[in-house]
Design a protein around this motif. Structure first.
Motif, PDB file in Angstrom:
ATOM      1  N   GLU A 286      19.206 -24.102  23.288  1.00  0.00           N
ATOM      2  CA  GLU A 286      18.426 -22.818  23.074  1.00  0.00           C
ATOM      3  C   GLU A 286      17.396 -23.026  21.747  1.00  0.00           C
ATOM      4  OE1 GLU A 286      21.133 -19.530  23.416  1.00  0.00           O
ATOM      5  OE2 GLU A 286      21.942 -20.222  25.248  1.00  0.00           O
ATOM      6  N   VAL A 287      16.330 -22.574  21.997  1.00  0.00           N
ATOM      7  CA  VAL A 287      15.485 -22.634  20.630  1.00  0.00           C
ATOM      8  C   VAL A 287      16.065 -21.697  19.720  1.00  0.00           C
ATOM      9  CG1 VAL A 287      13.203 -22.369  19.855  1.00  0.00           C
ATOM     10  CG2 VAL A 287      13.261 -23.352  22.167  1.00  0.00           C
ATOM     11  N   GLU A 288      16.320 -20.402  19.876  1.00  0.00           N
ATOM     12  CA  GLU A 288      16.833 -19.570  18.899  1.00  0.00           C
ATOM     13  C   GLU A 288      18.103 -20.109  18.167  1.00  0.00           C
ATOM     14  OE1 GLU A 288      15.541 -18.724  21.678  1.00  0.00           O
ATOM     15  OE2 GLU A 288      13.971 -17.418  21.623  1.00  0.00           O
ATOM     16  N   HIS A 289      18.928 -20.306  18.949  1.00  0.00           N
ATOM     17  CA  HIS A 289      20.309 -20.708  18.641  1.00  0.00           C
ATOM     18  C   HIS A 289      20.351 -22.079  17.677  1.00  0.00           C
ATOM     19  CE1 HIS A 289      24.644 -20.694  18.639  1.00  0.00           C
ATOM     20  NE2 HIS A 289      24.688 -22.007  18.605  1.00  0.00           N
ATOM     21  N   THR A 290      19.291 -23.147  18.116  1.00  0.00           N
ATOM     22  CA  THR A 290      19.100 -24.292  17.179  1.00  0.00           C
ATOM     23  C   THR A 290      18.358 -23.878  15.834  1.00  0.00           C
ATOM     24  OG1 THR A 290      18.787 -25.462  19.266  1.00  0.00           O
ATOM     25  CG2 THR A 290      18.169 -26.511  17.357  1.00  0.00           C
ATOM     26  N   ALA A 291      17.421 -23.116  16.095  1.00  0.00           N
ATOM     27  CA  ALA A 291      16.842 -22.620  14.604  1.00  0.00           C
ATOM     28  C   ALA A 291      17.860 -21.932  13.877  1.00  0.00           C
ATOM     29  CB  ALA A 291      15.529 -21.683  15.098  1.00  0.00           C
ATOM     30  N   ASP A 448      12.499 -29.078  19.679  1.00  0.00           N
ATOM     31  CA  ASP A 448      11.497 -29.429  20.745  1.00  0.00           C
ATOM     32  C   ASP A 448      12.346 -29.691  21.954  1.00  0.00           C
ATOM     33  OD1 ASP A 448       8.759 -30.112  21.357  1.00  0.00           O
ATOM     34  OD2 ASP A 448       9.334 -31.974  21.642  1.00  0.00           O
ATOM     35  N   ASN A 449      13.508 -30.232  21.889  1.00  0.00           N
ATOM     36  CA  ASN A 449      14.213 -30.568  23.050  1.00  0.00           C
ATOM     37  C   ASN A 449      14.751 -29.307  23.711  1.00  0.00           C
ATOM     38  OD1 ASN A 449      14.119 -33.167  22.901  1.00  0.00           O
ATOM     39  ND2 ASN A 449      15.941 -33.451  21.727  1.00  0.00           N
ATOM     40  N   ALA A 450      14.928 -28.073  22.841  1.00  0.00           N
ATOM     41  CA  ALA A 450      15.594 -26.853  23.475  1.00  0.00           C
ATOM     42  C   ALA A 450      14.188 -26.404  24.138  1.00  0.00           C
ATOM     43  CB  ALA A 450      15.956 -26.261  22.214  1.00  0.00           C
ATOM     44  N   ARG A 451      12.930 -26.216  23.421  1.00  0.00           N
ATOM     45  CA  ARG A 451      12.177 -25.519  23.980  1.00  0.00           C
ATOM     46  C   ARG A 451      11.511 -26.029  25.416  1.00  0.00           C
ATOM     47  NH1 ARG A 451       6.034 -26.669  22.961  1.00  0.00           N
ATOM     48  NH2 ARG A 451       6.015 -29.110  22.400  1.00  0.00           N
TER      49      ARG A 451
END
Length: 690
Positions: A286-291, A448-451
């Motif tokens: 998940e993009v937000e969670h990774t950030a 990038d993987n998450a997006r």
């Protein structure tokens, strides 16, 4: 001091009153002998016993010549006569005859005395020369050791006033030794933690227990622009008679060792942060969670405030050309702070903000290079934030240093990691840039993987929902409710489906199935099977015959198999006919009775081939419910399936809810937190015939 001035306690390091033995005079054992005008001994001090070996009883009344050898008598008489006639004193070393017969050199100071009657006497003050020379040697050696020592040394009296400061300490403090004398540490060492130093001195004075290798860091007038570190030791100084003279402290400059230890500690912390990032960043797709994982790793070891801003075009996959000079639209994905701070006003998660080309974050993504502002000014803060109010919030929070590093993955700049320092007094330096760059590089790949994953998931979910039926039509004698919940991982999306198909004669076909696969291919296969099911349903075939045709189709679909339950309900006789192709058993929940699993021939999954299917009939009377579901509702990685099916029955065995609410209730109650599979639920409730 005037005649009427009171004695001030602590002045010259002395207090009024007697002193205990052990002073210098005691150490030298100074003797006093008084002769009358005829040369006879009339006074004899106790110390004279030690110097000459005679007791007072043996010496008093005797001529002083008894204390010298025969060859020296004339010289002694001559010197005595000169002192008595001229009043001039005489000092020097002279050999005396000890009572034990040995000859010893004794230091003398002779002078004439006059009493109130006008009588004249000769006073001789004597000390053993070897003892005196030893004391002189010790004093000279001590003075040289202190003055020439490469470490700083100071001696303070019991009132903590400086008595002595050697040249090394003078250089360390950057203050002349003369300016120390008579003053206390807090009057001199205003640049250090002097309260701790004076507390340590008092403790040593009180207990006599030394404090060794106490570490202190600070700046002195000798080098006011750089931190230095010193190893300081404190120890009490006592005389030979155990009289407390004061307290000494030695100071060793260990700045090089301190800097090396600091660098080693920073290196260890950097490695720890990188190791932490390796373990914590990218745990989900998940993009937000990774950030958020990235900013939480950066705080507080690297920054007081951390934020991740990603280009909105990158998130939407609209970026097709290299970055061009001009404004950029950023979306704030995550913020973390080491403590509550006004800086969060300037960095709001989810906000979209347009930054012009002169903004620092825009420069960072355009150049693909870190931006460091070691000491931020008001103008710098305005180039960091989206508007003047946000800049004021950073100023209010005390932000003084800024670092932005680009998030680059697969040669594409995704956005930037923004770092701010406020309470941390150190400005960002090159080591911080390297560490932040390492974190950003690792996190950028995960983001990038998450997006990409999120894009793929959205595509698969969109396809899946498109292929599923819309709101069910109005049915004769039957109310239905359905629910589809995709898995959180895109690779798990695509296999589950349900369908409600109106048939001739007011009958209804109910279908729930699960393609054994995932992703877009599984969703496409599911769509083909659903289309085929609708076509075969229109032929008015028995459930087992429909499954036979679906089995043939599935065998031609490249390694795919599927489970399926196919039901036909006739509202006129309230009869259900059902066939099962390897699917979990449906639940029958009769009105007013406990729900139970239908006992059906299991059958083989579609695509296996060679195994016949069977149709079973049962009644579904008004008020009765039939619950069809896929394995994502009940299966977990650790629980036996029988236990989970019993849990399903127990969940249904309660106060009845509306059909739609029942679907949601089952999902909330039974779906495991692993969330590893799709869920499809279809509930049908028979109604009275119209």
């Amino acid at each position: 001091m005037g005649a009427h001035e009171p004695f001030r306690e602590g002045e010259r390091g002395r207090r009024p009153g007697p002193l205990p033995p052990g002073g210098l005079l005691d150490l030298l054992s100074v003797a006093a002998v008084v002769l009358n005008a005829r040369g006879r001994i009339v006074f004899w001090s106790p110390q004279a016993d030690q110097v000459f070996g005679y007791t007072a009883e043996e010496a008093l009344g005797q001529y002083a010549t008894m204390l010298v050898h025969e060859e020296h008598k004339d010289l002694v008489v001559k010197l005595f006569a000169e002192v008595m006639s001229t009043g001039a004193s005489w000092a020097g070393a002279f050999p005396i005859r000890h009572k034990d017969g040995s000859t010893r050199l004794v230091e003398f100071r002779n002078m004439r005395l006059l009493d109130d009657l006008g009588d004249v006497y000769a006073l001789g003050i004597a000390a053993d020369q070897s003892t005196l020379q030893q004391v002189e040697t010790d004093l000279a050696l001590s003075q040289r050791l202190v003055s020439q020592a490469p470490i700083g040394i100071a001696l303070l009296d019991p009132d903590l006033r400086y008595l002595l400061v050697n040249p090394a300490l003078e250089r360390i403090n950057g203050i002349p030794a003369a300016d120390h004398i008579g003053r206390r540490p807090h009057e001199i060492l205003t640049f250090l933690d002097v309260e701790t130093i004076e507390s340590a001195l008092r403790q040593v004075l009180l207990t006599g227990t030394p404090l060794i290798d106490q570490y202190t860091v600070g700046r002195t007038p000798a080098d006011p622009d750089h931190d230095h570190a010193w190893s300081v030791s404190f120890y009490r100084i006592e005389s030979a008679g155990s009289r407390v003279i004061g307290v000494a402290n030695s100071v060793v400059d260990v700045s090089e060792r301190h800097r090396a230890a600091t660098e080693a500690d920073r290196a260890r912390r950097r490695l720890a942060v990188i190791a932490d990032a390796s373990a914590r960043v990218g745990t989900t797709l998940e993009v937000e969670h990774t950030a958020q994982e990235l900013v939480e790793v950066a705080v507080p070891d690297l920054a007081d405030v951390a934020a991740v801003d990603v280009l909105d075009d990158v998130l939407a996959f609209r970026r097709t050309t290299p970055h061009e000079p001009g404004p950029e639209l950023f979306r704030a994905l995550a913020v973390a702070t080491a403590y509550p701070t006004d800086a969060t006003y300037a960095l709001k998660v989810g906000d979209l903000a347009a930054y012009t080309a002169d903004r620092l974050i825009t420069r960072c993504v355009h150049t693909g290079q870190p931006i460091v502002v070691a000491h931020t000014s008001g103008n710098d803060l305005r180039r960091i934030t989206r508007d003047a109010e946000a800049a004021a919030a950073l100023a209010q929070a005390g932000v003084h240093s800024y670092l932005a590093v680009p998030l680059i993955a697969r040669n594409e700049v995704l956005g930037a990691l923004d770092l701010l320092r406020a309470r941390n007094p150190s400005p960002f330096d090159e080591d911080d840039v390297l560490l932040a760059g390492e974190l950003a590089a690792r996190a950028a790949v995960a983001i990038d993987n998450a997006r990409w994953h999120q894009s793929l998931r959205n595509t698969a979910e969109t396809l899946q929902r498109t292929l599923l039926p819309s709101d069910p039509p109005r049915l004769a004698g039957l109310n239905v409710a359905s629910l589809y919940q995709p898995a959180q991982a895109s690779r798990e999306i695509g296999g589950d489906w349900y369908d409600v198909i109106p048939l001739d004669g007011d009958k209804t076909a109910l279908v729930v199935g699960d393609v054994m696969g995932n992703g877009i291919d599984a969703a496409a296969t599911m769509g083909r099977l659903r289309t085929a099911t609708c076509a075969f349903a229109d032929l008015d075939l028995a459930p087992d015959e429909v499954l036979q045709h679906l089995d043939k189709i599935t065998r031609g679909l490249e390694h795919y198999i599927a489970t399926c339950v196919y039901v036909i309900y006739d509202p006129h006789d309230h009869c259900c006919r059902i066939a099962n192709a390897g699917h979990l058993p449906p639940v029958l929940a009769p009105a007013g009775r406990q729900p139970r699993l239908l006992e059906l021939p299991t059958g083989a999954p579609l695509g296996v081939g060679g195994v016949p299917f069977h149709t079973t009939a049962f009644d579904l009377n008004p008020g009765d419910r039939l619950v069809l579901y896929t394995d994502g509702l009940v299966e977990t990685r650790q629980d036996p399936i029988d236990e989970r099916l019993n849990t399903l029955l127990h969940t249904l065995d309660g106060p009845r809810r509306p059909l739609d609410d029942t679907c949601q209730w089952l999902l909330r109650t039974l779906r495991h937190t692993d969330d590893h599979d799709d869920v499809a639920i279809l509930i049908a409730q028979a109604t009275p015939a119209q």
